[in-house]
Design an enzyme around this catalytic site. Structure first.
Site, mmCIF file in Angstrom:
data_model
loop_
_atom_site.group_PDB
_atom_site.id
_atom_site.type_symbol
_atom_site.label_atom_id
_atom_site.label_comp_id
_atom_site.label_asym_id
_atom_site.label_seq_id
_atom_site.Cartn_x
_atom_site.Cartn_y
_atom_site.Cartn_z
ATOM 1 N N TYR B 13 0.828 -1.127 0.124
ATOM 2 C CA TYR B 13 0.153 -0.047 0.033
ATOM 3 C C TYR B 13 0.790 1.154 0.051
ATOM 4 C CZ TYR B 13 -4.006 -2.964 0.957
ATOM 5 O OH TYR B 13 -5.048 -3.767 0.806
ATOM 6 N N CYS B 14 0.079 2.427 -0.359
ATOM 7 C CA CYS B 14 0.640 3.771 -0.239
ATOM 8 C C CYS B 14 1.561 3.740 1.001
ATOM 9 C CB CYS B 14 -0.289 4.703 -0.482
ATOM 10 S SG CYS B 14 0.103 6.470 -0.088
ATOM 11 N N PRO B 15 2.714 4.535 1.125
ATOM 12 C CA PRO B 15 3.584 5.026 -0.012
ATOM 13 C C PRO B 15 4.473 3.983 -0.784
ATOM 14 C CG PRO B 15 4.741 5.400 2.001
ATOM 15 C CD PRO B 15 3.561 4.515 2.263
#
Lengths: 162, 75
Positions: B13-15
């Site tokens: 997932y982000c980042p």
């Protein structure tokens, strides 16, 4: 790559809560990935985020010794701002992070340093709480006050208080 | 599309997808193409934004059953 000067992000990390530290490092790593210069200013409870996890915090005077015993800090000991539940909350969040392969805070800090994110520690908070430089993890680039922060913040395009 | 390198960010997932893209991009030469694999829907908005900010060229972005493939040319 474009020739224009690099944009920058300045963050004040005031909070020593795990959830807020995660948000701060998420932003810092994202900005560094986008080619921005990033400086994080750790102040007050935020200093807990960059304290070493090992050893004690040496300080002088009864009140400061008590404070550093109760407020030991270190990235592995941070509480949650909500649902701390005597430590069950952070344990659960760390488990859930592992579930989605999200890096733990220690790994985010290391990644931020790998991406050349700069760390500053607030000397007023250090003096107030009796925290010396050797209480911190390696990678703190500057020990400074409000003027140093403001001079960078006024040059930055994004500035956040966490 | 032919790529010179691939970063597999499936499950991340982000980042992390843009962080790994940025790190891998440093290894590439100008004009080379990087393939980024991801299953995080956020990449749909994040990758064009990352390319715009860094001046790299987003050649294409494909989606198939929630799996994204982005191709970026280093400028």
């Amino acid at each position: 790559m474009s020739e224009e000067p690099k944009k920058s992000l300045t963050l004040i990390v005031f909070s020593g809560d795990l959830d807020k530290a995660l948000a701060a490092f998420n932003l810092a790593i994202g900005a560094a990935s986008m080619g921005m210069n990033v400086r994080m200013f750790f102040t007050f409870w935020g200093l807990n985020v960059i304290k070493k996890n090992q050893g004690g915090i040496q300080s002088k005077g009864l009140m400061r010794r008590m404070l550093n015993r109760m407020n030991r800090g270190g990235s592995s000991r941070l509480p949650l701002s909500r649902f701390h539940m005597l430590g069950i909350g952070p344990w659960m969040i760390k488990r859930l992070m592992k579930d989605i392969k999200f890096p733990q805070l220690e790994e985010l800090i290391a990644l931020a340093k790998q991406m050349d994110v700069k760390f500053s520690a607030c000397t007023t908070s250090m003096g107030l709480m009796g925290i010396s430089k050797d209480a911190f993890i390696p990678g703190v680039d500057a020990y400074c006050g409000v003027a140093a922060y403001l001079s960078e913040a006024t040059e930055s395009q994004v500035n956040l208080f966490i | 599309m032919k790529a010179d390198a691939t970063v597999d960010c499936v499950g991340l997932y982000c980042p992390m997808p843009i962080a790994q893209t940025a790190l891998e991009m440093k290894q590439l030469k100008q004009g080379q193409v990087l393939e980024v694999l991801s299953d995080d829907e956020g990449i749909k908005e994040d990758m064009p934004a990352w390319c715009k900010a860094t001046g790299n060229e987003l050649l294409s972005m494909e989606e198939k059953n929630g799996q994204y493939k982005a191709y970026i040319r280093k400028k």
